[in-house]
Motif scaffolding. Structure first.
Motif, short mmCIF file in Angstrom:
data_model
loop_
_atom_site.label_atom_id
_atom_site.label_comp_id
_atom_site.label_asym_id
_atom_site.label_seq_id
_atom_site.Cartn_x
_atom_site.Cartn_y
_atom_site.Cartn_z
N GLU A 190 2.72 81.82 -9.21
CA GLU A 190 2.68 83.11 -9.67
C GLU A 190 3.00 84.23 -9.04
O GLU A 190 3.93 85.11 -9.28
CB GLU A 190 1.19 83.38 -10.17
CG GLU A 190 0.97 82.19 -11.59
CD GLU A 190 -0.37 82.60 -12.10
OE1 GLU A 190 -1.20 83.26 -11.71
OE2 GLU A 190 -0.89 81.90 -13.16
N GLU A 191 2.54 84.23 -7.88
CA GLU A 191 3.09 85.39 -6.97
C GLU A 191 4.54 85.62 -6.63
O GLU A 191 5.20 86.51 -6.71
CB GLU A 191 2.25 85.48 -5.74
CG GLU A 191 2.47 87.04 -4.89
CD GLU A 191 1.76 87.11 -3.43
OE1 GLU A 191 0.68 86.23 -3.31
OE2 GLU A 191 1.92 87.74 -2.65
N ALA A 192 5.17 84.21 -6.27
CA ALA A 192 6.48 84.08 -6.20
C ALA A 192 7.25 84.46 -7.26
O ALA A 192 8.18 85.32 -7.01
CB ALA A 192 6.75 82.83 -5.63
N ARG A 193 6.88 84.24 -8.44
CA ARG A 193 7.77 84.43 -9.49
C ARG A 193 7.53 85.94 -9.89
O ARG A 193 8.57 86.50 -10.30
CB ARG A 193 7.36 83.79 -10.76
CG ARG A 193 7.48 82.03 -10.50
CD ARG A 193 7.01 81.21 -11.80
NE ARG A 193 7.81 81.54 -12.91
CZ ARG A 193 7.53 81.45 -14.28
NH1 ARG A 193 5.97 81.19 -14.30
NH2 ARG A 193 8.33 81.69 -15.16
N ALA A 194 6.60 86.44 -9.81
CA ALA A 194 6.28 88.10 -9.97
C ALA A 194 7.04 88.74 -8.87
O ALA A 194 7.71 89.74 -9.32
CB ALA A 194 4.87 88.33 -9.94
N SER B 89 7.67 77.03 -14.60
CA SER B 89 8.22 76.46 -13.36
C SER B 89 7.36 75.28 -12.89
O SER B 89 7.63 74.93 -11.62
CB SER B 89 8.36 77.78 -12.44
OG SER B 89 9.44 77.31 -11.61
N MET B 90 6.73 74.79 -13.89
CA MET B 90 5.99 73.43 -13.29
C MET B 90 6.08 72.63 -14.60
O MET B 90 5.20 71.66 -14.78
CB MET B 90 4.47 73.73 -13.09
CG MET B 90 4.28 74.83 -11.86
SD MET B 90 2.92 74.09 -10.87
CE MET B 90 2.11 75.65 -10.16
N TYR B 91 7.34 72.33 -14.70
CA TYR B 91 7.84 71.26 -15.80
C TYR B 91 7.64 69.74 -15.19
O TYR B 91 6.86 69.04 -15.57
CB TYR B 91 9.06 71.21 -16.27
CG TYR B 91 9.37 70.20 -16.92
CD1 TYR B 91 9.03 70.09 -18.52
CD2 TYR B 91 10.07 68.93 -16.55
CE1 TYR B 91 9.39 69.04 -19.25
CE2 TYR B 91 10.39 67.83 -17.26
CZ TYR B 91 10.10 67.81 -18.69
OH TYR B 91 10.12 66.87 -19.44
N ASN B 92 7.83 69.64 -13.85
CA ASN B 92 7.55 68.40 -12.97
C ASN B 92 6.84 69.00 -11.57
O ASN B 92 6.80 70.24 -11.78
CB ASN B 92 8.75 67.55 -12.75
CG ASN B 92 9.80 68.16 -12.05
OD1 ASN B 92 9.96 69.44 -12.00
ND2 ASN B 92 10.46 67.38 -11.04
N PRO C 111 8.78 74.62 0.17
CA PRO C 111 9.80 75.56 -0.22
C PRO C 111 9.39 76.52 -0.47
O PRO C 111 9.81 77.81 -0.28
CB PRO C 111 10.98 74.79 -0.64
CG PRO C 111 10.68 73.19 -0.18
CD PRO C 111 9.29 73.15 -0.34
N ILE C 112 8.92 76.54 -1.79
CA ILE C 112 8.52 77.67 -2.60
C ILE C 112 7.32 78.54 -1.83
O ILE C 112 7.40 79.83 -1.80
CB ILE C 112 7.77 77.33 -3.85
CG1 ILE C 112 8.83 76.69 -4.59
CG2 ILE C 112 7.11 78.48 -4.71
CD1 ILE C 112 8.35 75.95 -5.97
N TYR C 113 6.34 77.95 -1.20
CA TYR C 113 5.44 78.68 -0.28
C TYR C 113 6.08 79.63 0.83
O TYR C 113 6.00 80.66 0.98
CB TYR C 113 4.37 77.96 0.29
CG TYR C 113 3.19 78.58 1.17
CD1 TYR C 113 2.67 79.44 0.52
CD2 TYR C 113 3.08 78.38 2.51
CE1 TYR C 113 1.77 80.33 1.14
CE2 TYR C 113 2.29 79.15 3.26
CZ TYR C 113 1.51 79.85 2.54
OH TYR C 113 0.64 80.84 3.31
N ALA C 114 7.03 78.88 1.45
CA ALA C 114 7.73 79.55 2.46
C ALA C 114 8.70 80.50 2.02
O ALA C 114 8.85 81.66 2.63
CB ALA C 114 8.53 78.72 3.26
N SER C 115 9.23 80.47 0.98
CA SER C 115 9.96 81.55 0.15
C SER C 115 9.14 82.66 -0.14
O SER C 115 9.62 83.89 -0.07
CB SER C 115 10.67 81.08 -1.29
OG SER C 115 11.58 80.01 -0.78
N LEU C 116 8.14 82.39 -0.77
CA LEU C 116 7.03 83.73 -1.10
C LEU C 116 6.69 84.22 0.29
O LEU C 116 6.75 85.40 0.23
CB LEU C 116 5.59 82.98 -1.48
CG LEU C 116 4.48 84.12 -1.63
CD1 LEU C 116 4.92 85.16 -2.57
CD2 LEU C 116 3.21 83.39 -2.14
#
Ligand SMILES: *Cc1c(COP(=O)(O)O)cnc(C)c1O
Length: 356
Positions: free
Chosen positions: A50-54, A231-234, A240-245
């Motif tokens: 949620e934080e990454a998307r926002a 963004s959690m269909y699967n 990678p998402i955490y590191a991107s955040l």
């Protein structure tokens, strides 16, 4: 010793991102668990997503403007086909600007879906510039361009105004410079050039352009499905998402895109000034189209190659070899590359001049 990393991608990330993400593998948020062993539906990971998307929308200035940010898999290369699948009308057509290898790959995928109009191409000049005179068919389902041509070292400095949805592959310059991102209807970027490790792709979409093609889209390739499932269909690529955040947080703390743009301009200026001043080197891209992310250059005399290569390697520089389709050298100066690293390269170039 930490190298001066000029790799074109995957590439350098902020040191604090390496440290914090390494810590999360050992113990995520003091939970006694690794980020690699928890459910993507756990409270801690849902908060990351949620934080990454926002934060993506916040940094791009797109909050509350009808956009959605998704973290998908399959690289920018999968977006080459997801874009036409989701946007090209049945019996419609799409318009593309051909500015390099990646643009060309996107065009090839679009052709599977319908008429693909290439409005202009710099291929005959080995993509050394960005074509500027072209018109976009007003009946196209969308217009696709590539903001930064990673391999050829060119970058679009302006974008056309058009009545059709504007789609842009920003893999190698997203979050690097201030743009009016609300001009774009769909932006995508493989994480590994300027945002995070390989394994996730950022897609930012203006929701209202979706659902208009008349095509049946398999769920995994349907942006609307991914949006509906937040963004959690699967199972998403959690690490990678955490590191991107973490990289996005680093950027925000630094002052956001406006702050990093100044640093990126200073780095590019420093290097291009030396390329133009030093008689041993020449740039390959048209000056007005030069990329602030990837600077491509050649030695005027190839006989100096062995000496130059030995010198930059000895100075702790890594990843400077050019792509095989251009040759020579490519200095990728993504957000996390410090200006000190550019100074080291410039010093080596001046040293070579003195030693010849
Ligand atoms: C690297 C790159 C790609 C390909 O990305 P993958 O994530 O490897 O599919 C596409 N477009 C541009 C501009 C790139 O730099």
């Amino acid at each position: 010793m930490k190298k001066h990393n000029y790799s074109a991608g995957p590439c350098i990330l902020p040191q604090e991102v390496f440290e914090k993400s390494a810590q999360s593998i050992l113990d995520f948020n003091n939970s006694g668990l690794s980020i690699l062993e928890i459910s993507h539906r756990s409270k801690d990971f849902v908060a990351v997503m949620e934080e990454a998307r926002a934060l993506v929308l916040e940094l791009l200035g797109l909050e509350g403007k009808g956009y959605q940010a998704l973290f998908l898999s399959g690289g920018a290369s999968l977006e080459f086909l997801m874009v036409p699948y989701n946007l090209m009308k049945v019996d419609g057509k799409a318009a593309y600007l051909d500015t390099g290898t990646w643009a060309n790959s996107a065009i090839k995928e679009a052709k599977h879906f319908g008429e693909t109009v290439v409005v202009a191409s710099s291929k005959p000049e080995n993509y050394n510039h960005i074509p500027k005179e072209y018109s976009i068919p007003t009946d196209a389902s969308y217009f696709h361009c590539t903001s930064n041509n990673t391999i050829f070292g060119t970058q679009m400095k302006s974008f056309p105004t058009t009545n059709v949805p504007l789609v842009c592959d920003m893999s190698s310059d997203i979050f690097s410079r201030v743009l009016d991102f609300s001009k774009f209807d769909l932006i995508y970027a493989g994480a590994q050039k300027n945002m995070g490790p390989a394994g996730t792709t950022l897609v930012v979409i203006k929701e209202e352009i979706l659902g208009k093609t008349g095509r049946t889209i398999p769920n995994m390739l349907d942006y609307q499905q991914h949006i509906a499932k937040e963004s959690m269909y699967n199972t998403p690529p959690v690490f990678p998402i955490y590191a991107s955040l973490l990289t996005l947080q680093w950027l925000k703390n630094l002052g956001g895109i406006a702050a990093i743009e100044k640093i990126n301009e200073a780095k590019a200026n420093l290097l291009y000034t030396e390329i133009d001043r030093n008689p041993l080197f020449k740039g390959t891209a048209a000056k007005e189209d030069r990329s602030n992310m990837n600077a491509t250059f050649l030695l005027e005399n190839e006989a100096h190659q062995e000496k130059f290569d030995a010198m930059w390697k000895a100075a702790g520089i890594s990843g400077l070899a050019g792509h095989r389709s251009v040759g020579g050298y490519r200095a990728s100066m993504y957000n996390a590359l410090p200006i000190e690293s550019v100074q080291v390269l410039v010093d080596v170039m001046q040293e070579l001049e003195k030693n010849i």
